[in-house]
Design an enzyme around this catalytic site. Structure first.
Site, PDB file in Angstrom:
ATOM      1  N   ARG A  50     119.707 -21.924 -35.476  1.00  0.00           N
ATOM      2  CA  ARG A  50     119.103 -20.601 -35.621  1.00  0.00           C
ATOM      3  C   ARG A  50     119.087 -19.838 -34.293  1.00  0.00           C
ATOM      4  O   ARG A  50     118.823 -18.645 -34.261  1.00  0.00           O
ATOM      5  CB  ARG A  50     117.682 -20.729 -36.211  1.00  0.00           C
ATOM      6  CG  ARG A  50     117.049 -19.409 -36.565  1.00  0.00           C
ATOM      7  CD  ARG A  50     115.958 -19.439 -37.656  1.00  0.00           C
ATOM      8  NE  ARG A  50     115.234 -20.679 -37.805  1.00  0.00           N
ATOM      9  CZ  ARG A  50     114.223 -21.105 -37.018  1.00  0.00           C
ATOM     10  NH1 ARG A  50     113.814 -20.353 -36.023  1.00  0.00           N
ATOM     11  NH2 ARG A  50     113.630 -22.260 -37.245  1.00  0.00           N
ATOM     12  N   TYR A 101     121.347   6.902 -44.442  1.00  0.00           N
ATOM     13  CA  TYR A 101     121.741   5.791 -45.308  1.00  0.00           C
ATOM     14  C   TYR A 101     120.557   5.401 -46.207  1.00  0.00           C
ATOM     15  O   TYR A 101     119.451   5.172 -45.701  1.00  0.00           O
ATOM     16  CB  TYR A 101     122.189   4.613 -44.439  1.00  0.00           C
ATOM     17  CG  TYR A 101     122.432   3.372 -45.241  1.00  0.00           C
ATOM     18  CD1 TYR A 101     123.443   3.336 -46.195  1.00  0.00           C
ATOM     19  CD2 TYR A 101     121.639   2.252 -45.084  1.00  0.00           C
ATOM     20  CE1 TYR A 101     123.662   2.208 -46.957  1.00  0.00           C
ATOM     21  CE2 TYR A 101     121.855   1.113 -45.843  1.00  0.00           C
ATOM     22  CZ  TYR A 101     122.864   1.096 -46.783  1.00  0.00           C
ATOM     23  OH  TYR A 101     123.057  -0.017 -47.543  1.00  0.00           O
ATOM     24  N   ASP A 172     122.206   4.480 -35.353  1.00  0.00           N
ATOM     25  CA  ASP A 172     123.050   3.755 -36.303  1.00  0.00           C
ATOM     26  C   ASP A 172     124.416   4.431 -36.236  1.00  0.00           C
ATOM     27  O   ASP A 172     124.598   5.549 -36.704  1.00  0.00           O
ATOM     28  CB  ASP A 172     122.452   3.840 -37.716  1.00  0.00           C
ATOM     29  CG  ASP A 172     123.299   3.100 -38.754  1.00  0.00           C
ATOM     30  OD1 ASP A 172     124.493   2.891 -38.516  1.00  0.00           O
ATOM     31  OD2 ASP A 172     122.739   2.743 -39.823  1.00  0.00           O
ATOM     32  N   LYS A 197     131.074  -3.088 -42.306  1.00  0.00           N
ATOM     33  CA  LYS A 197     131.968  -1.956 -42.538  1.00  0.00           C
ATOM     34  C   LYS A 197     133.195  -2.023 -41.619  1.00  0.00           C
ATOM     35  O   LYS A 197     133.934  -2.977 -41.690  1.00  0.00           O
ATOM     36  CB  LYS A 197     131.180  -0.656 -42.384  1.00  0.00           C
ATOM     37  CG  LYS A 197     129.785  -0.681 -43.067  1.00  0.00           C
ATOM     38  CD  LYS A 197     129.862  -0.688 -44.583  1.00  0.00           C
ATOM     39  CE  LYS A 197     128.532  -0.946 -45.276  1.00  0.00           C
ATOM     40  NZ  LYS A 197     127.436  -0.065 -44.904  1.00  0.00           N
TER      41      LYS A 197
END
Ligand code: PLP
Length: 377
Positions: A50, A101, A172, A197
């Protein structure tokens, strides 16, 4: 990791190929290993799955080179965004987009209703509105170009204003990508991406990243990942880096296609409006030219037809896929208002079109046959 490069002297096309390579040595691998381990022998800097692994570090190095900051990757774009919101104390004021978004605006609305944050929703491209909302805010959360309105925010101006009033400024930059803008160079504290993306580019994984030059922000976001646990698998990181190797080529081609299709759509009498900052007629063209290095490959266009016809149009394509998401090699479109959570400021007749790397004339033929199939004339 990759040694012997002066990254600032290399162009993006070279950076994406050279960054995130293991150390050179006889019979050493060119690519990082997909280290499928939850744990490591004691005594090293990683310790547990992790906290890190080789494939993460390689991808993080590559994105760091592209954005000019230090990167942390997450299991999705939304996980990256959540980690950034977790920097804020209970009840903090945040200025954010009313029509950005939909995943982000939906999360912010819920946090606002639950009184976890006090969100001042603004129309981000309207600079005056942003400036008026800033006093007292602890975070300015920007997105540009906006998804799916494809509107350009005056980043240099609003970032500077946000810094001046003491906000943590976040951008963003998913739709722009590092080929088009570098938010940190424009003065932002944090640049983030849905790596799902353009950066990974093949619609096969979900991943996100946070990039910053601020040591204290980096540490706090790293802690949010370490203890929040929104970590990607090593395989996803590896696949994303594999995709990133061709990012510059894909983006160049997608942008060329987008520019050409935007011009053709603009001349088409069946189209009411094309939203693409590369068009001289676009209201954001001059603003985009003033600080962006390109115009991206996302087009939104409004069709002169009723909703049923537009849905039929989207469903009739053979080369273009009717689906959500964006930024892959394949062209994808959808009528955005088919989603209940989409902002009502987005017109019902708007199709968001993520232009891929196919042949531009083939894409145009596909669009033509879709108009015909939906009897739009
Ligand atoms: C897709 C997207 C996100 C969310 O990313 P996921 O990887 O789907 O979690 C965030 N911001 C923008 C602009 C996006 O397009």
């Amino acid at each position: 990791m990759s040694k012997g490069h002066d990254w600032k002297k290399l162009a993006t096309e070279s950076q994406v190929v050279a960054a995130g390579r293991p150390e050179k040595k006889p019979d050493g691998a060119l690519n990082p290993a997909i280290a499928l381990n939850s744990t490591f022998h004691e005594g090293g800097p990683i310790g547990y799955g992790r906290y890190g692994n080789e494939a993460w570090s390689a991808l993080e190095e590559a994105i760091s080179v592209l954005e000019g900051g230090k990167t942390l990757i997450f299991s999705s774009g939304m996980a990256a965004i959540s980690s950034v919101f977790s920097l804020l104390p209970q009840g903090a004021i945040i200025v954010a987009a009313e029509n950005g978004y939909q995943g982000t605006t939906t999360m912010l609305k819920k946090m606002h209703e639950a009184k976890k944050l006090e969100v001042r929703f603004v129309n981000l491209p309207n600079t005056d509105e942003v400036l008026k909302a800033l006093p007292g805010a602890q975070m300015l959360y920007l997105e540009s170009p906006t998804n799916p309105a494809i509107e350009v925010v005056d980043l240099p101006v609003v970032i500077a204003a946000g810094k001046k009033t003491g906000s943590i400024v976040v951008v963003d930059s998913t739709l722009a990508t590092p080929m088009v803008q570098n938010p940190l160079a424009l003065g932002a504290d944090i640049a983030l991406h849905s790596v799902t993306k353009y950066l990974s580019g093949h619609s096969d994984i979900l991943l996100g990243c946070v990039v910053t030059n601020d040591e204290s922000i980096f540490e706090r976001v790293e802690q949010a990942r370490r203890y929040g646990g929104a970590i990607p698998g090593p395989f996803e990181a590896w696949i994303a880096l594999r995709g990133l190797r061709t990012f510059a080529l894909r983006m160049q081609r997608s942008q060329e296609n987008a520019m050409e299709l935007a011009k053709r759509l603009e001349k088409d009498p069946r189209v009411l409006r094309v939203r693409y900052p590369g068009l001289a007629s676009d209201p954001y063209h001059e603003r985009a030219k003033s600080f962006m290095k390109g115009f991206g490959a996302m087009i939104s266009f409004e069709v002169k037809a009723d909703i049923a016809q537009i849905d039929k149009m989207c469903n009739s394509s053979t080369l273009i896929t009717n689906a959500t998401s964006l930024g892959g090699v394949e062209s994808i479109w959808e009528r955005r208002r088919r989603w209940a959570t989409e902002s009502h400021t987005i017109p019902e007749n708007l199709i968001r079109f993520s232009v891929g790397i196919e042949n531009v004339d083939d894409l145009w033929s596909d669009i033509q046959s879709c108009f015909l199939a939906a009897k739009i004339n």
